[in-house]
Design a protein around this motif. Structure first.
Motif, PDB file in Angstrom:
ATOM      1  N   GLN A 198      78.547 -51.516 104.065  1.00 21.07           N
ATOM      2  CA  GLN A 198      78.721 -51.753 102.634  1.00 21.07           C
ATOM      3  C   GLN A 198      78.242 -50.534 101.867  1.00 21.07           C
ATOM      4  N   VAL A 199      79.081 -50.062 100.946  1.00 21.55           N
ATOM      5  CA  VAL A 199      78.681 -48.987 100.045  1.00 21.55           C
ATOM      6  C   VAL A 199      77.835 -49.625  98.946  1.00 21.55           C
ATOM      7  N   LEU A 200      76.643 -49.098  98.741  1.00 23.94           N
ATOM      8  CA  LEU A 200      75.737 -49.640  97.736  1.00 23.94           C
ATOM      9  C   LEU A 200      75.753 -48.766  96.487  1.00 23.94           C
ATOM     10  N   ASP A 201      75.607 -49.394  95.355  1.00 23.26           N
ATOM     11  CA  ASP A 201      75.533 -48.686  94.079  1.00 23.26           C
ATOM     12  C   ASP A 201      74.107 -48.180  93.912  1.00 23.26           C
ATOM     13  N   LYS A 202      73.923 -46.879  94.039  1.00 21.58           N
ATOM     14  CA  LYS A 202      72.559 -46.354  93.972  1.00 21.58           C
ATOM     15  C   LYS A 202      71.940 -46.523  92.588  1.00 21.58           C
ATOM     16  N   ASP A 203      72.772 -46.701  91.555  1.00 17.51           N
ATOM     17  CA  ASP A 203      72.238 -46.925  90.214  1.00 17.51           C
ATOM     18  C   ASP A 203      71.597 -48.303  90.076  1.00 17.51           C
ATOM     19  N   ALA A 204      71.933 -49.227  90.997  1.00 14.76           N
ATOM     20  CA  ALA A 204      71.355 -50.566  90.958  1.00 14.76           C
ATOM     21  C   ALA A 204      70.024 -50.636  91.712  1.00 14.76           C
ATOM     22  N   LEU A 205      69.628 -49.533  92.331  1.00 13.88           N
ATOM     23  CA  LEU A 205      68.386 -49.494  93.096  1.00 13.88           C
ATOM     24  C   LEU A 205      67.205 -49.135  92.198  1.00 13.88           C
ATOM     25  N   PRO A 206      66.001 -49.480  92.632  1.00 12.59           N
ATOM     26  CA  PRO A 206      64.827 -49.034  91.881  1.00 12.59           C
ATOM     27  C   PRO A 206      64.818 -47.505  91.764  1.00 12.59           C
ATOM     28  N   ALA A 207      64.291 -46.996  90.672  1.00 16.74           N
ATOM     29  CA  ALA A 207      64.302 -45.551  90.405  1.00 16.74           C
ATOM     30  C   ALA A 207      63.681 -44.749  91.542  1.00 16.74           C
ATOM     31  N   LEU A 208      62.604 -45.255  92.116  1.00 16.97           N
ATOM     32  CA  LEU A 208      61.937 -44.570  93.226  1.00 16.97           C
ATOM     33  C   LEU A 208      62.909 -44.324  94.372  1.00 16.97           C
ATOM     34  N   VAL A 209      63.771 -45.292  94.628  1.00 15.59           N
ATOM     35  CA  VAL A 209      64.722 -45.189  95.731  1.00 15.59           C
ATOM     36  C   VAL A 209      65.929 -44.352  95.338  1.00 15.59           C
ATOM     37  N   SER A 210      66.508 -44.617  94.177  1.00 11.18           N
ATOM     38  CA  SER A 210      67.742 -43.926  93.787  1.00 11.18           C
ATOM     39  C   SER A 210      67.554 -42.415  93.670  1.00 11.18           C
ATOM     40  N   LYS A 211      66.361 -41.983  93.289  1.00 13.75           N
ATOM     41  CA  LYS A 211      66.103 -40.539  93.193  1.00 13.75           C
ATOM     42  C   LYS A 211      66.119 -39.855  94.556  1.00 13.75           C
ATOM     43  N   ALA A 212      65.849 -40.622  95.607  1.00 17.42           N
ATOM     44  CA  ALA A 212      65.794 -40.046  96.952  1.00 17.42           C
ATOM     45  C   ALA A 212      67.148 -40.049  97.647  1.00 17.42           C
ATOM     46  N   VAL A 213      68.137 -40.726  97.080  1.00 13.84           N
ATOM     47  CA  VAL A 213      69.449 -40.843  97.721  1.00 13.84           C
ATOM     48  C   VAL A 213      70.191 -39.515  97.661  1.00 13.84           C
ATOM     49  N   LYS A 214      70.725 -39.123  98.810  1.00 14.13           N
ATOM     50  CA  LYS A 214      71.537 -37.909  98.917  1.00 14.13           C
ATOM     51  C   LYS A 214      72.971 -38.324  99.245  1.00 14.13           C
ATOM     52  N   GLY A 215      73.873 -38.190  98.296  1.00  8.30           N
ATOM     53  CA  GLY A 215      75.271 -38.562  98.522  1.00  8.30           C
ATOM     54  C   GLY A 215      75.474 -40.062  98.431  1.00  8.30           C
ATOM     55  N   ASP A 216      76.513 -40.549  99.110  1.00 13.77           N
ATOM     56  CA  ASP A 216      76.817 -41.974  99.110  1.00 13.77           C
ATOM     57  C   ASP A 216      75.773 -42.737  99.903  1.00 13.77           C
ATOM     58  N   LEU A 217      75.490 -43.937  99.456  1.00 12.47           N
ATOM     59  CA  LEU A 217      74.543 -44.798 100.158  1.00 12.47           C
ATOM     60  C   LEU A 217      75.339 -45.918 100.823  1.00 12.47           C
ATOM     61  N   VAL A 218      75.453 -45.837 102.134  1.00 13.61           N
ATOM     62  CA  VAL A 218      76.182 -46.831 102.916  1.00 13.61           C
ATOM     63  C   VAL A 218      75.202 -47.501 103.867  1.00 13.61           C
ATOM     64  N   LEU A 219      75.152 -48.819 103.791  1.00 15.17           N
ATOM     65  CA  LEU A 219      74.300 -49.594 104.677  1.00 15.17           C
ATOM     66  C   LEU A 219      75.168 -50.155 105.793  1.00 15.17           C
ATOM     67  N   THR A 220      74.768 -49.913 107.026  1.00 17.12           N
ATOM     68  CA  THR A 220      75.483 -50.435 108.190  1.00 17.12           C
ATOM     69  C   THR A 220      74.559 -51.372 108.932  1.00 17.12           C
TER      70      THR A 220
END
Length: 167
Positions: free
Chosen positions: A58-80
């Protein structure tokens, strides 16, 4: 460092019925169909003789994540997410689960045991979550561990619904 996950769920169905749902191709395809609007896709679904090995992403919307997490995301966030179950024998079945992501160095993995408990059944899960990010990894591990347990609780509802509808 990692965060431990330990969870015990009681199903309102016998273990054989829960296992039958978990290893049923139609159960997984039905779940995917219901989740298609959320971007869930099937990577693979293999099984037979009361076993299953399934992986969904599932592709996750990084904008829906807590700020602490979304700032660390590099590129698309896909959970498998992967799940595998062996055969149901002697009143129990053993399984494994995995969670990995792209965009963040997150892994979760563990084991599961499904056992009879009279007219009900018990699913016991144990595993670890690891977030390999210096300084903030430990804080994120707690959030991920909570999300993994939430997913497993939602799985319980889906499985019980499937068992009730297909009894």
């Amino acid at each position: 460092m990692s965060r431990r996950i330990e969870l015990t769920l009681t199903y309102n169905a016998p273990a054989a019925a829960v296992h039958s749902a978990l290893t049923n191709r139609d159960f997984w395809l039905g779940r995917l169909e219901k989740s298609a609007d959320n971007g869930v896709t099937l990577d693979h679904l293999n099984g037979g003789d009361g076993t299953v090995d399934v992986s969904i992403s599932q592709v996750l919307d990084k904008d829906a994540l807590p700020a602490l997490v979304s700032k660390a995301v590099k590129g698309d966030l896909v959970l498998t997410r992967g799940e595998a179950w062996g055969p149901f024998e002697n009143g129990q079945a053993n399984g494994t689960f995995t969670v990995t992501t792209t965009g963040l160095p997150i892994t979760a993995k563990g084991s599961a045991v499904l056992t009879d408990a009279g007219a009900q059944s018990t699913l016991t899960l144990e595993g670890d979550v690891e977030v390999a990010i210096k300084l903030i990894g430990g804080a994120i591990e707690g959030m991920v561990a909570d999300q993994v347990t939430d997913i497993l609780r939602r799985d319980q509802e889906a499985i019980e619904g499937w068992v009730a509808a297909n009894a």
